[in-house]
Enzyme design. Structure first.
Site, mmCIF file in Angstrom:
data_model
loop_
_atom_site.group_PDB
_atom_site.id
_atom_site.type_symbol
_atom_site.label_atom_id
_atom_site.label_comp_id
_atom_site.label_asym_id
_atom_site.label_seq_id
_atom_site.Cartn_x
_atom_site.Cartn_y
_atom_site.Cartn_z
ATOM 1 N N TYR A 197 -3.618 47.176 42.005
ATOM 2 C CA TYR A 197 -4.549 47.057 43.139
ATOM 3 C C TYR A 197 -3.998 47.790 44.370
ATOM 4 O O TYR A 197 -4.672 48.647 44.956
ATOM 5 C CB TYR A 197 -4.773 45.581 43.457
ATOM 6 C CG TYR A 197 -5.780 45.352 44.566
ATOM 7 C CD1 TYR A 197 -7.136 45.556 44.338
ATOM 8 C CD2 TYR A 197 -5.377 44.949 45.833
ATOM 9 C CE1 TYR A 197 -8.063 45.367 45.350
ATOM 10 C CE2 TYR A 197 -6.296 44.750 46.847
ATOM 11 C CZ TYR A 197 -7.640 44.961 46.603
ATOM 12 O OH TYR A 197 -8.552 44.767 47.611
ATOM 13 N N GLU A 220 -1.586 50.064 44.802
ATOM 14 C CA GLU A 220 -1.402 51.515 44.732
ATOM 15 C C GLU A 220 -2.734 52.244 44.564
ATOM 16 O O GLU A 220 -2.896 53.376 45.030
ATOM 17 C CB GLU A 220 -0.431 51.893 43.604
ATOM 18 C CG GLU A 220 0.979 51.309 43.776
ATOM 19 C CD GLU A 220 1.779 51.904 44.944
ATOM 20 O OE1 GLU A 220 1.214 52.568 45.835
ATOM 21 O OE2 GLU A 220 3.012 51.680 44.959
ATOM 22 N N LYS A 266 -5.501 51.347 46.016
ATOM 23 C CA LYS A 266 -6.043 51.431 47.378
ATOM 24 C C LYS A 266 -5.277 52.477 48.189
ATOM 25 O O LYS A 266 -5.871 53.229 48.964
ATOM 26 C CB LYS A 266 -5.967 50.066 48.062
ATOM 27 C CG LYS A 266 -6.954 49.048 47.511
ATOM 28 C CD LYS A 266 -8.387 49.357 47.919
ATOM 29 C CE LYS A 266 -9.321 48.204 47.584
ATOM 30 N NZ LYS A 266 -10.701 48.431 48.041
ATOM 31 N N PHE A 299 -9.232 25.962 48.169
ATOM 32 C CA PHE A 299 -8.960 24.768 48.994
ATOM 33 C C PHE A 299 -10.247 23.987 49.272
ATOM 34 O O PHE A 299 -10.268 22.765 49.208
ATOM 35 C CB PHE A 299 -8.293 25.157 50.321
ATOM 36 C CG PHE A 299 -6.903 25.744 50.172
ATOM 37 C CD1 PHE A 299 -6.205 25.643 48.981
ATOM 38 C CD2 PHE A 299 -6.292 26.404 51.236
ATOM 39 C CE1 PHE A 299 -4.925 26.185 48.840
ATOM 40 C CE2 PHE A 299 -5.015 26.943 51.114
ATOM 41 C CZ PHE A 299 -4.330 26.841 49.914
ATOM 42 N N GLY A 355 4.274 26.891 51.090
ATOM 43 C CA GLY A 355 3.138 27.052 52.001
ATOM 44 C C GLY A 355 3.510 27.638 53.351
ATOM 45 O O GLY A 355 2.684 27.696 54.262
ATOM 46 N N THR A 391 2.236 33.194 55.532
ATOM 47 C CA THR A 391 1.106 33.186 56.475
ATOM 48 C C THR A 391 0.009 34.168 56.056
ATOM 49 O O THR A 391 0.262 35.160 55.364
ATOM 50 C CB THR A 391 1.559 33.575 57.897
ATOM 51 O OG1 THR A 391 1.947 34.964 57.905
ATOM 52 C CG2 THR A 391 2.704 32.712 58.384
ATOM 53 N N ASP A 444 4.052 37.842 46.271
ATOM 54 C CA ASP A 444 3.083 37.295 47.224
ATOM 55 C C ASP A 444 3.592 37.617 48.635
ATOM 56 O O ASP A 444 4.702 37.210 48.996
ATOM 57 C CB ASP A 444 3.033 35.775 47.008
ATOM 58 C CG ASP A 444 1.925 35.092 47.774
ATOM 59 O OD1 ASP A 444 0.868 35.704 47.973
ATOM 60 O OD2 ASP A 444 2.125 33.919 48.166
HETATM 61 N N1 UDP Z 1 -2.747 30.487 47.600
HETATM 62 C C1 UDP Z 1 -2.459 29.133 47.482
HETATM 63 N N2 UDP Z 1 -3.241 28.370 46.655
HETATM 64 C C2 UDP Z 1 -4.303 28.883 45.957
HETATM 65 C C3 UDP Z 1 -4.605 30.270 46.106
HETATM 66 C C4 UDP Z 1 -3.800 31.040 46.934
HETATM 67 O O1 UDP Z 1 -1.523 28.635 48.112
HETATM 68 O O2 UDP Z 1 -4.968 28.125 45.222
HETATM 69 C C5 UDP Z 1 -1.889 31.291 48.500
HETATM 70 C C6 UDP Z 1 -1.413 32.600 47.905
HETATM 71 O O3 UDP Z 1 -0.226 32.434 47.162
HETATM 72 C C7 UDP Z 1 -1.184 33.421 49.168
HETATM 73 C C8 UDP Z 1 -2.274 32.906 50.117
HETATM 74 O O4 UDP Z 1 -2.658 31.630 49.628
HETATM 75 O O5 UDP Z 1 0.076 33.134 49.716
HETATM 76 C C9 UDP Z 1 -3.502 33.809 50.177
HETATM 77 O O6 UDP Z 1 -3.908 34.086 48.855
HETATM 78 P P1 UDP Z 1 -5.284 34.837 48.541
HETATM 79 O O7 UDP Z 1 -5.314 35.070 47.056
HETATM 80 O O8 UDP Z 1 -6.418 34.085 49.150
HETATM 81 O O9 UDP Z 1 -5.168 36.209 49.323
HETATM 82 P P2 UDP Z 1 -4.041 37.362 49.331
HETATM 83 O O10 UDP Z 1 -2.816 36.879 48.607
HETATM 84 O O11 UDP Z 1 -4.665 38.531 48.673
HETATM 85 O O12 UDP Z 1 -3.754 37.579 50.772
#
Ligand code: UDP
Length: 217
Positions: free
Chosen positions: A46, A48, A50, A92, A108, A111, A172
């Site tokens: 994804y 690379e 983009k 969530f 958690g 950010t 992540d």
């Molecule tokens: N995340 C989480 N629980 C979930 C889904 C995602 O804690 O059920 C976390 C994920 O690991 C990341 C953040 O929330 O740290 C945002 O994830 P998302 O997939 O929404 O977007 P992206 O990672 O592409 O920014």
């Protein structure tokens, strides 16, 4: 699409992503930051793809004089997201509304900065109708930890669902926040929707969807 834009003398707008910055070592991220992407990690196809799209868009601009623009979209939420698309906000909200454990990845503390969809669209349309090449960040600079986001969503849902901690996906990103100086100064754009209003609207849409699916069942 770039070839077609060239043939038709059309403006071409690339919807790119904050993932171009990877797991950033600069926070907030200005457009001039080149990013920190693992080229062989699980997110790399994804990321690379983009980044390559940005590169080829700029090559058409330089080589063929195509009128191009690039927007880097940061985390966006709102009604009509897929309930089960796996992203944090839909996960969530649906967990909180069903009273199921809310799955926070890692501890958690990572950010994100989430932007309400109507604000994002307003920014994209402004960029489309400008002659800016970009990249231009469009996102809400309000940065929050994922744990705080989960607790806020739970409170706004009026839920008592427990928080459960699940393994963090590899690579992540640990922080993400747009620097929107360019969008502010060149497009006169900034997000207008508060987190409270945007989440409340999104939650009531999800509540409607869940009620509908219960009726069908
Ligand atoms: N995340 C989480 N629980 C979930 C889904 C995602 O804690 O059920 C976390 C994920 O690991 C990341 C953040 O929330 O740290 C945002 O994830 P998302 O997939 O929404 O977007 P992206 O990672 O592409 O920014």
């Amino acid at each position: 699409a770039l070839g077609l834009a060239r043939q038709k003398n059309a403006r071409f707008l690339l919807a790119s992503t904050s993932e171009s910055y990877g797991d950033p070592q600069v926070n907030p991220q200005p457009e001039g930051y080149w990013g920190n992407v693992n080229p062989v990690g699980p997110r790399s196809v994804y990321d690379e793809a983009k980044r390559f799209s940005e590169a080829v868009t700029m090559a058409y601009r330089r080589k063929h004089g195509v009128d191009t623009g690039i927007v880097r979209i940061f985390n966006t939420y709102g009604p009509r997201m897929r309930v089960d698309d796996g992203r944090a906000i839909p996960a969530f909200i649906s967990q909180a509304l069903r009273g199921e454990p809310i799955t926070v990845a890692g501890d958690g503390t990572q950010t994100r900065s989430i932007c309400y969809v109507d604000d994002l669209i307003d920014g994209i349309v402004r960029l489309l109708h400008s002659d800016l090449p970009g990249p231009v960040n469009i996102g809400n600079p309000h940065e929050m930890s994922i744990l705080d986001t989960a607790v806020l969503v739970r409170d706004l849902c009026g839920s008592t669902a427990p928080i459960t901690f699940v393994p963090r996906p590899q690579d992540d990103p640990s922080v993400r926040q747009p620097d929107i100086t360019l969008a502010r100064t060149l497009l006169g754009w900034e997000p207008k929707t508060s987190l409270h209003d945007g989440l409340t609207r999104t939650i009531s849409w999800f509540a409607g969807q869940l009620a509908e699916s219960r009726q069908v069942a």
